[in-house]
Design a protein around this motif. Sequence first.
Motif, PDB file in Angstrom:
ATOM      1  N   PHE A 167       0.890  -1.235   0.042  1.00  9.43           N
ATOM      2  CA  PHE A 167      -0.064  -0.098   0.074  1.00  9.43           C
ATOM      3  C   PHE A 167       0.982   1.235  -0.105  1.00  9.43           C
ATOM      4  N   CYS A 176     -10.493   3.536   2.462  1.00  6.06           N
ATOM      5  CA  CYS A 176      -8.986   3.769   2.312  1.00  6.06           C
ATOM      6  C   CYS A 176      -8.793   5.153   3.075  1.00  6.06           C
ATOM      7  N   THR A 206      -6.628   7.278   2.496  1.00  4.77           N
ATOM      8  CA  THR A 206      -6.240   8.250   1.479  1.00  4.77           C
ATOM      9  C   THR A 206      -7.199   8.827   0.484  1.00  4.77           C
ATOM     10  N   CYS A 207      -8.029   7.701  -0.046  1.00  3.52           N
ATOM     11  CA  CYS A 207      -8.905   8.201  -0.968  1.00  3.52           C
ATOM     12  C   CYS A 207     -10.276   7.690  -0.672  1.00  3.52           C
ATOM     13  N   CYS A 263      -5.902  -1.199  -1.705  1.00  2.00           N
ATOM     14  CA  CYS A 263      -6.800  -0.084  -2.083  1.00  2.00           C
ATOM     15  C   CYS A 263      -6.833  -0.249  -3.702  1.00  2.00           C
ATOM     16  N   GLN A 281      -7.977   1.623  -5.742  1.00  2.00           N
ATOM     17  CA  GLN A 281      -7.809   3.196  -6.309  1.00  2.00           C
ATOM     18  C   GLN A 281      -6.217   3.631  -6.269  1.00  2.00           C
ATOM     19  N   CYS A 282      -5.628   3.289  -4.913  1.00  2.00           N
ATOM     20  CA  CYS A 282      -4.280   3.851  -4.654  1.00  2.00           C
ATOM     21  C   CYS A 282      -3.088   3.153  -5.229  1.00  2.00           C
TER      22      CYS A 282
HETATM   23 ZN   LIG Z   1      -7.122   4.582  -1.583  1.00  2.00          ZN
END
Ligand SMILES: [Zn+2]
Length: 270
Positions: free
Chosen positions: A178, A245, A247-248, A265, A267-268
Amino acid sequence: MPELPEVETVRRQLHAALQGQTIQAVDLYLTGREVPAGPLFVAGVVGKTVESIDRRAKLLIWRFKGGSGFIGHLKMTGKFLLVPLDYTPAKHDRLKFITKSSAVIWNDVRKFGYVKAFANTTELESLLTSYGPEPLISSAEQLAACLLTPKTRLLKAALLDQTVIAGIGNIYADEACFLSGLRPTRRLSTLTAAQRLTIANKIKNVLSASLALNGTTSNNYLDVNGERGGFVNFLQVYGRAGEPCRTCSTPIKKITLAGRGTHYCPQCQK
Ligand SMILES: [Zn+2]
């Protein structure tokens, strides 16, 4: 399973408690996971003075003055616990090591852990030959070079392999992926040199950060004082399937990879 930060936490605590102490007696409650079995293991330990408690990969190494000792692997649920001399044995206690001032219990609910005696340094070395480099004392460049082959191997599988890099297990493999923005399903051949270096650095960072908080307690792990590891509050993906997540906000995905629950994740991580 305890990984490098958890085993290193236990090592530091055991070393502080036991260095220079003589093991005056050993109580064997449950046999079957010590080598050699029963009285022979006990005879090799009683009367010995602890020179140091060391670690290699996820193994604890009890070194005695004179060169002998034993290795201990905690596996899933093994624990070394520091207890007072008047301690009453509990369920799943296997061994008690008694010194002048305190005692150490080896307790293991799931019974996968083991202790194994060695007579000298040569015997010890032969037990340690298959491990890859230690991530905290190797450079990022050295670790990155371990992630080149076999080319078709999945990143997560390589990280879990103790012959590739020592001490990483399921938690820190997922976290390092991650932090690197890399999916655990990436094949080694698809990683650029820069990405290999990134993950090598993130491995070192996450292990150090966790060690500073005495590791992660996600289920069973406790240190020698029976305390939980504090890094659990800082996990980004491990154990967070379906949660947003950090972050996002995309829900963390969980898949099975190399036989292990794997979190990332979508997305990340690319
Ligand atoms: Zn993310």
